[in-house]
Design a protein around this motif. Structure first.
Motif, PDB file in Angstrom:
ATOM      1  N   ASN A   1      60.031  19.213  79.991  1.00  0.00           N
ATOM      2  CA  ASN A   1      60.629  18.367  78.968  1.00  0.00           C
ATOM      3  C   ASN A   1      60.672  16.892  79.370  1.00  0.00           C
ATOM      4  OD1 ASN A   1      61.042  20.658  77.505  1.00  0.00           O
ATOM      5  ND2 ASN A   1      63.259  20.713  77.749  1.00  0.00           N
TER       6      ASN A   1
ATOM      7  N   PHE B   1      59.702  16.105  73.946  1.00  0.00           N
ATOM      8  CA  PHE B   1      60.498  17.261  74.356  1.00  0.00           C
ATOM      9  C   PHE B   1      61.797  16.874  75.067  1.00  0.00           C
ATOM     10  CE2 PHE B   1      56.008  18.644  74.501  1.00  0.00           C
ATOM     11  CZ  PHE B   1      56.053  19.613  73.514  1.00  0.00           C
ATOM     12  N   SER B   2      61.921  15.610  75.462  1.00  0.00           N
ATOM     13  CA  SER B   2      63.084  15.215  76.261  1.00  0.00           C
ATOM     14  C   SER B   2      64.318  14.922  75.415  1.00  0.00           C
ATOM     15  CB  SER B   2      62.751  13.977  77.103  1.00  0.00           C
ATOM     16  OG  SER B   2      62.588  12.837  76.274  1.00  0.00           O
TER      17      SER B   2
END
Length: 267
Positions: free
Chosen positions: A84, A68-69
């Motif tokens: 994230n 998610f990052s």
């Protein structure tokens, strides 16, 4: 036999979730894992060291992560939120196999009772195909790890897997009835204090809860090594093909899996 309906449902659910996250632009990682499995079942004495280390097998698997990052659609970091920067979604298909037999005081070599001989002759094989999802939490920043802010990133995870199990059972007990020798459907070949029907090698399916603790080591910009110690508890006591009703059978089947993995960043 395989529970195809449940397996197909879970595959569809995984495909749907992956598609949904992919449309949001999150990046992906893929890897392989392998290592020894310590299978805890109704074979042998519960909490006995010889049993725990004697009934050890092997597990292998393929893992897929949604990161998610980082966003693959723009080659840029995603919105800087705590979720994230500290969580990844892990999807997995894995397989493990363990040869099982009875260890401990009840099969000590100096015992020559009928019951001891029945236990010594009883062998099994646990074979399990797993598919599932875990949410991994990294206490340290995923972004900093990816940019070599540090090379080691610990994590913990929790998830749910669906397991298709297909155990095997055999016996070499020298039954006084020659027509019963080797017959795994004949209760007289197995421990006489077990109720009839305690041994059943029919395949099936069950859900399980999976939890692990591990660490990643940054090898290069696009690859990590991983060490992971997993605990997996099945919602069935038939995964090993044995489910006797004696007092010391207090838990369903479960396992501990120590695996080493190689993870490659796709985006």
């Amino acid at each position: 036999m395989l529970d195809f309906k449940c397996l197909a449902f879970f595959l569809c659910l995984l495909a749907f979730s992956q598609t949904a996250f992919s449309q949001l632009g999150f990046s992906h990682e893929i890897g392989v894992i392998a290592g020894p499995v310590e299978f805890r079942s109704d074979f042998g004495n519960r909490d006995n060291t010889e049993t725990n280390f004697g009934n050890t097998g092997i597990g292998i698997g393929v893992v897929h992560y949604i990161n998610f990052s980082y966003r693959a659609d723009c080659n840029c970091y995603s919105t800087d939120t705590y979720f994230n920067d500290h969580f990844k979604l892990r999807n997995e298909i894995s397989w493990n196999k363990t040869n099982l037999e009875h260890f401990g005081k009840w099969v000590d070599p100096n015992k020559n009772t009928v019951e001891a001989n029945q236990l010594r002759g009883h062998k099994g094989v646990a074979k399990n195909l797993d598919i599932g999802t875990q949410l991994e939490y990294f206490p340290l920043s995923i972004r900093s790890f990816q940019s070599f802010g540090y090379r080691i990133a610990p994590f913990v995870s929790l998830g749910v897997h669906y397991t298709s199990f297909n155990p095997e059972v055999s016996t070499t007990y020298a039954n006084p009835d020659p027509t019963a020798v080797g017959d795994v459907t004949d209760p007289s070949n197995f421990y006489s204090l077990w109720e009839p029907g305690s041994v059943d090698a029919s395949g099936g399916g069950t859900w399980s809860v999976v939890s692990s603790v591990g660490v990643r080591y940054k090898v290069s910009k696009l690859s990590d090594l991983m060490l992971d110690v997993r605990w997996q508890y099945y919602f069935s006591d038939w995964v090993d093909g044995l489910n006797h009703q004696l007092d010391y059978n207090k838990n369903n089947d479960w396992l501990v899996w120590v695996n080493v993995g190689y993870i490659f960043y796709l985006n």
